[in-house]
Scaffold this motif. Structure first.
Motif, PDB file in Angstrom:
ATOM      1  N   ILE A 213      78.613   8.243  24.125  1.00  0.00           N
ATOM      2  CA  ILE A 213      77.740   7.326  23.390  1.00  0.00           C
ATOM      3  C   ILE A 213      77.939   7.526  21.892  1.00  0.00           C
TER       4      ILE A 213
ATOM      5  N   TYR B 219      78.855  10.060  30.163  1.00  0.00           N
ATOM      6  CA  TYR B 219      78.809   8.864  29.321  1.00  0.00           C
ATOM      7  C   TYR B 219      79.069   9.293  27.877  1.00  0.00           C
TER       8      TYR B 219
ATOM      9  N   GLU C 101      72.363   3.446  32.786  1.00  0.00           N
ATOM     10  CA  GLU C 101      73.383   2.446  32.483  1.00  0.00           C
ATOM     11  C   GLU C 101      72.751   1.132  32.040  1.00  0.00           C
TER      12      GLU C 101
ATOM     13  N   LEU D 150      80.510  -0.784  30.352  1.00  0.00           N
ATOM     14  CA  LEU D 150      80.652   0.638  30.041  1.00  0.00           C
ATOM     15  C   LEU D 150      82.067   1.115  30.350  1.00  0.00           C
TER      16      LEU D 150
ATOM     17  N   LEU E 120      71.622   1.711  28.451  1.00  0.00           N
ATOM     18  CA  LEU E 120      72.752   1.801  27.527  1.00  0.00           C
ATOM     19  C   LEU E 120      73.328   0.417  27.251  1.00  0.00           C
ATOM     20  N   LEU E 121      73.423  -0.398  28.284  1.00  0.00           N
ATOM     21  CA  LEU E 121      73.926  -1.761  28.096  1.00  0.00           C
ATOM     22  C   LEU E 121      72.984  -2.591  27.225  1.00  0.00           C
TER      23      LEU E 121
ATOM     24  N   ALA F 140      78.800   2.581  24.295  1.00  0.00           N
ATOM     25  CA  ALA F 140      78.790   3.578  25.362  1.00  0.00           C
ATOM     26  C   ALA F 140      79.938   3.329  26.327  1.00  0.00           C
ATOM     27  N   THR F 141      80.504   4.415  26.847  1.00  0.00           N
ATOM     28  CA  THR F 141      81.612   4.338  27.798  1.00  0.00           C
ATOM     29  C   THR F 141      81.352   5.291  28.952  1.00  0.00           C
ATOM     30  N   ARG F 142      81.571   4.824  30.158  1.00  0.00           N
ATOM     31  CA  ARG F 142      81.443   5.662  31.343  1.00  0.00           C
ATOM     32  C   ARG F 142      82.787   6.350  31.586  1.00  0.00           C
TER      33      ARG F 142
ATOM     34  N   GLU G 114      73.578  -1.476  23.737  1.00  0.00           N
ATOM     35  CA  GLU G 114      74.850  -2.058  23.281  1.00  0.00           C
ATOM     36  C   GLU G 114      74.644  -3.504  22.868  1.00  0.00           C
TER      37      GLU G 114
END
Length: 255
Positions: free
Chosen positions: A174, A172, A149, A27, A152-153, A163-165, A156
């Protein structure tokens, strides 16, 4: 510009190309992640909206749909609470699962942002103007963060989101890949995924709900439930008769 079309494909993993397979899932965000998001937007022939007026035209045409808070997620006061239909579906499903797992509402802090309303720290290549991206507040609850998380992973890894934190503010980002995510949901439904619990309103009154299946139309749904197209549209604040597989409709009662 063409609306996203729900498709089923045997070569689903290939839709995301080698971009998601060649790198470890994380992320942290990267140039490769931004490249992938932009490539998906291009493959879908999505327009990067430039102004509020253009966003409103896309809403009127059905390319973007309203996203409103419910009992599972909260849409924070944002200027453009609209998204691609598949993103709205993603929020419904993720919000329901997150609420059940964590006991708190998923908080959506951003959806479609036209290019002339992007914050100063936004990337010039952000896909928010296309309506395929959303931001979600990072919970202060450690267990909720871990659950989100982890999921989301997993998504992905399935090639249906990026997704990026982000740290400032903590959230996040998305990006949902519409065709890929629609195919993913179709497979879940075909595999007999349990339907969502019935919604309730104040006082515990149950609301009849129907999850749209592939091939459904508002006419067939209205016939099946003894109601009318106009009543279904009114109950769900639909601006057109366009619906999509996986969408949850509130069915008019008392007919």
């Amino acid at each position: 510009m063409r609306p996203a079309i729900i498709i089923l494909a045997f070569g689903f993993a290939a839709l995301t190309n080698a971009g998601t397979e060649a790198r470890a899932q994380s992320l942290k965000g990267s140039r490769a992640s931004v490249d992938l998001q932009n490539r998906i937007a291009k493959e879908h022939d999505f327009t990067f909206t430039r102004s509020t007026a253009q966003v409103k035209r896309f809403v009127k045409s059905g390319y973007l749909v309203p996203v409103r808070s419910n009992g599972d997620y909260h849409v924070k006061r944002i200027s453009h609470p609209y998204a691609r239909p598949e993103v709205a579906l993603f929020i419904e499903r993720l919000g329901r699962q997150y609420h059940a797992a964590c006991g708190e509402l998923l908080v959506v802090t951003s959806l479609t942002r036209p290019t002339n309303r992007q914050p100063r720290n936004a990337s010039a290549r952000s896909v928010h103007p296309t309506g395929m991206a959303m931001d979600v507040r990072r919970s202060t609850n450690r267990n909720c963060r871990s659950w989100l998380e982890r999921n989301l992973l997993q998504l992905e890894g399935a090639g249906v989101i990026e997704a990026t934190r982000e740290r400032r503010p903590p959230h996040y980002h998305i990006a949902v890949f519409p065709r890929q995510y629609s195919a993913y949901v179709e497979r879940k439904l075909a595999a007999g995924e349990v339907e969502p619990r019935p919604a309730t309103v104040a006082g515990g009154q149950r609301i009849a709900e129907y999850r749209v299946r592939r091939g459904d139309s508002l006419w067939s749904i209205a016939e099946r439930h003894g109601t009318s197209i106009s009543d279904i549209r009114a109950a769900n604040d639909l601006r057109s008769s366009r619906i999509y597989a996986g969408q949850v409709l509130t069915m008019p009662t008392g007919k």
